[in-house]
Design a protein around this motif. Structure first.
Motif, short mmCIF file in Angstrom:
data_model
loop_
_atom_site.label_atom_id
_atom_site.label_comp_id
_atom_site.label_asym_id
_atom_site.label_seq_id
_atom_site.Cartn_x
_atom_site.Cartn_y
_atom_site.Cartn_z
N LEU A 237 -22.17 18.84 -37.56
CA LEU A 237 -22.24 18.38 -36.03
C LEU A 237 -23.34 19.43 -35.04
O LEU A 237 -21.56 20.10 -34.56
CB LEU A 237 -21.75 17.26 -36.26
N SER A 238 -23.93 19.58 -35.04
CA SER A 238 -24.29 20.42 -33.87
C SER A 238 -24.14 20.43 -32.44
O SER A 238 -23.51 20.83 -31.87
CB SER A 238 -26.47 20.50 -34.01
N ALA A 239 -24.03 19.02 -32.21
CA ALA A 239 -23.36 18.85 -30.86
C ALA A 239 -22.77 17.27 -30.33
O ALA A 239 -23.88 16.32 -31.24
CB ALA A 239 -24.27 19.94 -29.83
N THR A 240 -22.53 16.98 -29.44
CA THR A 240 -21.97 16.22 -29.27
C THR A 240 -21.93 15.77 -27.89
O THR A 240 -20.73 16.61 -27.16
CB THR A 240 -20.86 15.48 -30.17
N ALA A 241 -22.19 14.14 -27.35
CA ALA A 241 -22.18 14.23 -26.09
C ALA A 241 -21.40 12.44 -25.84
O ALA A 241 -22.14 11.64 -26.76
CB ALA A 241 -22.53 14.12 -25.09
N GLY A 242 -21.01 12.05 -24.59
CA GLY A 242 -20.30 11.46 -24.92
C GLY A 242 -20.39 10.75 -22.88
O GLY A 242 -20.12 11.51 -22.23
N ARG A 243 -20.18 9.26 -22.66
CA ARG A 243 -19.78 9.22 -21.40
C ARG A 243 -19.47 7.29 -21.83
O ARG A 243 -20.01 6.76 -22.03
CB ARG A 243 -20.82 9.18 -20.38
N GLY A 244 -18.28 6.86 -20.75
CA GLY A 244 -18.07 5.53 -20.25
C GLY A 244 -18.91 5.20 -19.40
O GLY A 244 -19.09 5.96 -18.82
N ASP A 245 -19.40 3.97 -19.80
CA ASP A 245 -19.85 3.07 -18.81
C ASP A 245 -19.60 1.02 -18.69
O ASP A 245 -20.05 0.50 -19.42
CB ASP A 245 -21.76 2.71 -19.19
#
Ligand SMILES: [Zn+2]
Lengths: 380, 134
Positions: A237-245
């Motif tokens: 898992l090289s990188a991960t990102a997220g955000r609620g909407d």
């Protein structure tokens, strides 16, 4: 060690039940725990490790993480938690497993997911509680598909999209599933068959919809240092990102565009990888419009252009490969979990569906009230 | 013996029963709230007052439901469902009274009320095309 540091977390094992075999047992009733446990055993064997090397357990969709831990005989993990059955939680679970490992809470975490939606008679609609559910039900509004139908109708009128624009996505999923022996539906269809399919929540047709089936998926996640000791290719898992909407309604005003762009920018900064370097994506597809919104939000095409972008020959070697194991509309509805397993398998060269040549980066995208995206790579 | 105060949900339907669509309006920041709640979700104030809305709205989107999910005979498919955006800001699920044609995203609507109660004893606020009012 920073969570922003690349290539620190490896996925050493994946396990998926045969969705097709389970689907063919029309009269059988399955327990979600049992399905998750089957997948867990497969993932352990895939990783080539013993159960007592697992020191963290995250469960998803099963009613109780306590019971899940007991069923698996993992009674004293360093981290233990449970996630609800929403599809957005597959990406979230992996993010939190990575964070837990990077922070030293645990070394090797099993993520197990069990879904007995078919045999439990899940309908995903009706008088279900939600912030506005009782108000909505007065007018006959219900079901996640109806929320996507609202979004898709708004999109088509806004951008002047002709009927049938989603057909290539449904056809692509099925075409990829035709290669996957464990996919629920494997018979390819043409555009006319798509158009002739009955509406569920018009403008969405049956073939735009995810399936309702039984199955389990498990992932085993650990440090790269530990993965290297196992030998063989290391998928990270090289990188991960997220955000609620999040609002009262599932239906997003801008098809999650602004939030998706923020996640995409964050992910690009962390991974150094953007859409121009991606040849293979696994996109959360509860309903086909979600794929299109994801492609726009993550910069594969301009807003309003997604329907033109997907009107492509998916068999062409230059085409972006999407949902290579068949996706939720054909392989099975494992709420993002099977897409994670497929991302890992693509990189190892043992895809259940359409295996690409020379793929060294795969992106996972989920556009929903929690947007997540990962970059997976294979280390040499 | 004093009666229990109405919950926000009950208050909403109580106004509807009189043919009024009222939403909670925040005295602190001027925001409107839907669904009804306990505090303003913009400024967190509890100083909310039930105020009538203008009744003007636009079509946010719509769909035609073909699958049967409810036992209520009034909800036998196919039927239209509309999401409207009120002039005051909040979005809500509702429907358009006429079936003469499909709605268009962005078109203007005005508030109308059902004369009869639904299966839950509620008088439902619905909408009508603006031209029907002329
Ligand atoms: Zn306020």
């Amino acid at each position: 060690m920073s969570i922003h540091e690349r290539d620190q977390i490896a996925i050493i094992g994946v396990g998926t039940t045969s969705f097709r075999q389970l689907f063919e047992k029309k009269d059988a009733t399955h327990s979600a725990y049992d399905l998750a446990a089957d997948a867990f055993a497969l993932a352990l064997a895939d990783a080539g490790i013993e159960k007592d090397e697992i020191d963290g357990l995250f469960s998803a969709r099963v009613p109780s993480y306590i019971r899940m831990a007991d069923v698996l005989g993992i009674q004293r993990p360093k981290v233990l938690n449970g996630f609800d059955g929403a599809g957005r939680m597959s990406g979230v679970s992996l993010q939190l497993a990575a964070a837990a490992i990077q922070s030293g809470l645990a070394t090797t975490i099993a993520l197990v997911y069990g879904n007995n939606g078919r045999s439990a008679g899940a309908k995903y609609g009706g008088e279900t509680p939600s912030p506005t559910g009782l108000y909505d039900a007065s007018y006959g509004m219900t079901s996640p598909g109806a929320s996507l139908a609202l979004m898709w109708q708004r999109y088509t009128e806004t951008y002047g999209v002709p009927d049938g624009a989603l057909a290539p996505l449904a056809m692509n999923n099925r075409c990829n599933a035709s290669l996957n022996p464990d996919a629920v539906f494997r018979e390819p269809f043409d555009k006319q068959t798509y158009l002739d399919a009955s509406y569920i929540a018009e403008p969405l047709r049956l073939l735009d919809y995810c399936l309702i089936n039984d199955g389990g998926v498990a992932l085993i996640v650990t440090t790269v240092e530990r993965a290297r000791k196992l030998g063989g290719p290391v998928v990270v898992l090289s990188a991960t990102a997220g955000r609620g909407d999040v609002t009262n309604f599932y239906a997003s005003d801008d098809y999650w565009l602004e939030s998706s762009r923020a996640v995409a920018a964050d992910l690009r900064e962390k991974s150094g990888v953007g859409p121009d370097q991606i040849k293979c994506v696994q996109i959360y597809d509860n309903f086909t419009p979600t794929i299109l919104f994801s492609l726009e939000g993550f910069g594969f095409c301009e807003p309003g252009e997604g329907w033109r972008f997907v009107d492509q020959d998916f068999e062409s070697p230059d085409a972006l490969a999407i949902n290579t194991s068949g996706g939720h509309t054909s392989e099975g509805y494992m709420q993002g979990w099977a897409l994670h397993a497929e991302a890992v398998r693509q990189l190892r060269g043992d895809s259940a569906g359409k295996q690409l040549k020379d793929v060294d980066v795969v992106q996972y995208i989920c556009a929903s009230p929690i947007i997540t995206s990962h970059i997976f790579r294979r280390l040499e | 013996m004093t009666s229990e105060p109405l919950t926000p949900d009950e208050t909403y339907w109580d106004y509807c029963s009189r043919g009024e669509l009222r939403l909670q309006h925040c005295a602190g920041c001027g925001s409107w709230l839907f669904p009804p709640g306990l505090r303003c979700n913009t400024c967190l104030s509890r100083d909310l007052h039930w105020e009538p809305v203008s009744g003007r709205a636009v079509v946010w989107s719509w769909l035609r439901m073909h699958r049967k999910y409810f036992t209520d005979p009034a909800l036998t498919p196919p039927y239209l469902v509309t999401m409207v955006q009120l002039a005051e800001g909040p979005r809500m699920i509702s429907s358009i009274q006429t079936t003469e044609r499909d709605p268009r995203v962005g078109e203007t609507l005005h508030l109308v009320f059902d004369d009869v109660e639904d299966a839950n004893g509620h008088r439902l606020p619905r909408f009508a095309y603006a031209e029907a009012n002329r």
